[in-house]
Design a protein around this motif. Sequence first.
Motif, short mmCIF file in Angstrom:
data_model
loop_
_atom_site.label_atom_id
_atom_site.label_comp_id
_atom_site.label_asym_id
_atom_site.label_seq_id
_atom_site.Cartn_x
_atom_site.Cartn_y
_atom_site.Cartn_z
N THR A 1 49.65 -5.10 22.91
CA THR A 1 50.54 -4.14 24.00
C THR A 1 49.92 -3.79 24.78
O THR A 1 48.75 -3.25 25.16
N ARG A 2 49.92 -3.73 26.66
CA ARG A 2 49.61 -3.28 27.48
C ARG A 2 49.35 -2.28 27.25
O ARG A 2 49.66 -1.16 26.99
N THR A 3 48.33 -1.63 28.22
CA THR A 3 47.89 -0.73 28.57
C THR A 3 47.82 0.36 29.83
O THR A 3 48.19 -0.84 30.47
N ASP A 4 47.80 1.04 30.06
CA ASP A 4 47.18 2.13 31.73
C ASP A 4 46.87 3.15 31.78
O ASP A 4 47.10 3.57 30.46
N THR A 5 45.90 3.59 32.19
CA THR A 5 45.88 4.80 32.24
C THR A 5 46.37 5.58 32.86
O THR A 5 46.85 6.06 33.46
N LEU A 6 45.67 6.39 31.86
CA LEU A 6 46.76 8.25 32.16
C LEU A 6 45.37 9.65 32.17
O LEU A 6 45.46 9.58 30.95
N HIS A 7 45.13 10.21 32.77
CA HIS A 7 44.40 10.84 32.51
C HIS A 7 44.86 12.55 33.93
O HIS A 7 45.66 12.27 34.44
N ASP A 8 43.45 13.43 34.00
CA ASP A 8 43.37 14.72 35.02
C ASP A 8 44.13 13.82 36.50
O ASP A 8 44.29 14.95 36.87
N HIS A 9 43.20 13.02 36.72
CA HIS A 9 42.94 12.78 38.26
C HIS A 9 44.60 12.29 38.47
O HIS A 9 44.22 12.03 39.81
N ASN A 10 44.63 11.32 37.84
CA ASN A 10 45.90 10.45 37.62
C ASN A 10 47.80 10.98 37.24
O ASN A 10 48.61 9.79 37.77
N GLU A 11 47.24 12.12 36.78
CA GLU A 11 48.52 12.39 35.63
C GLU A 11 50.05 12.16 36.55
O GLU A 11 51.10 12.21 36.47
N ASP A 12 49.57 13.16 37.73
CA ASP A 12 50.97 14.09 38.42
C ASP A 12 51.43 12.80 39.39
O ASP A 12 52.46 12.45 39.44
N GLY A 13 50.11 11.38 40.01
CA GLY A 13 50.58 10.49 40.54
C GLY A 13 50.94 9.49 39.40
O GLY A 13 52.51 8.50 40.38
#
Length: 297
Positions: free
Chosen positions: A70-82
């Motif tokens: 499955t394809r993945t993408d990042t979600l972390h503290d620095h980009n979550e809102d975006g």
Amino acid sequence: MPVDASAESPDDPRDGQSGPLRGLVLVSTPIGNLGDISARAREALATCDLILCEDTRRTARLLAAMDIHTRTDTLHDHNEDGKIPMVLARLRAGQTIALVSDAGTPLVSDPGFRLVRAAIAEELPVSAVPGPNAAVTALILSGLPPLPFLFLGFPPPRPAARRAAFSLLRAAERAGLSSTLIWHEAPHRLLETLGDVQEVFGDRSAAVARELTKRFETVERGKVSGLAALFVREPARGEITLLIGPPETDDPEELDARLRAALATQTVKDAAALVSTATGLPRKLVYARALQIHEEG
């Protein structure tokens, strides 16, 4: 232990298969041992449209071990809102998106809360696949009282802020809080933190759990001072969970704090009965001290 009468029902969901996961799915992953991945977690990660993760490299190793592509993408503290608008748009379009942390249960000391709150606000489906959690695993291995417990994430890294945070908790204990306290901590700060714990909370029963579910798992138990001495001799390594027990029931200062809190709203008799039950101390002893505090005003 109470038993739910519905457990005997043929419709009990524990006896069958849940429906297909959809919407935003919070998937718990192993904290160390790959064998702890659940069948539902595998299914969720294999069948969703996208996996959001803190670090795609770490999640890629997990997925490769399970032959999931499955394809993945990042979600972390620095980009979550975006990332939230994109994720909500995909959810509105009917996609299923899984959210994982680097290890363990998402949102608990990890990103994702803002995304979950946004999805709930739009009444989009949100579900979870439960699984490993380092704080709870450490708690049940610690030998400390399991209920109630208070998990506090990582303590502040700077000494002054850490001691201030501990002092607030200590003040809450003086007002009646009595629970096992749990933190994660970095190995290079463990000794400093143990020193601050002893200074603020006293030399209580405590535990340090390291590398849970991994090859070199250890759980050290004892007084805070003893644990500090141990880690002077053997510097800590790996992922660490620190736990300290609730205030000792024979601490006069704690007894007085509990009684004053109870006397603020109850009679001497009722306050003494409540505190005696909570602490296990003899009712006559507690009543005598409650009467003395009441007479002192």
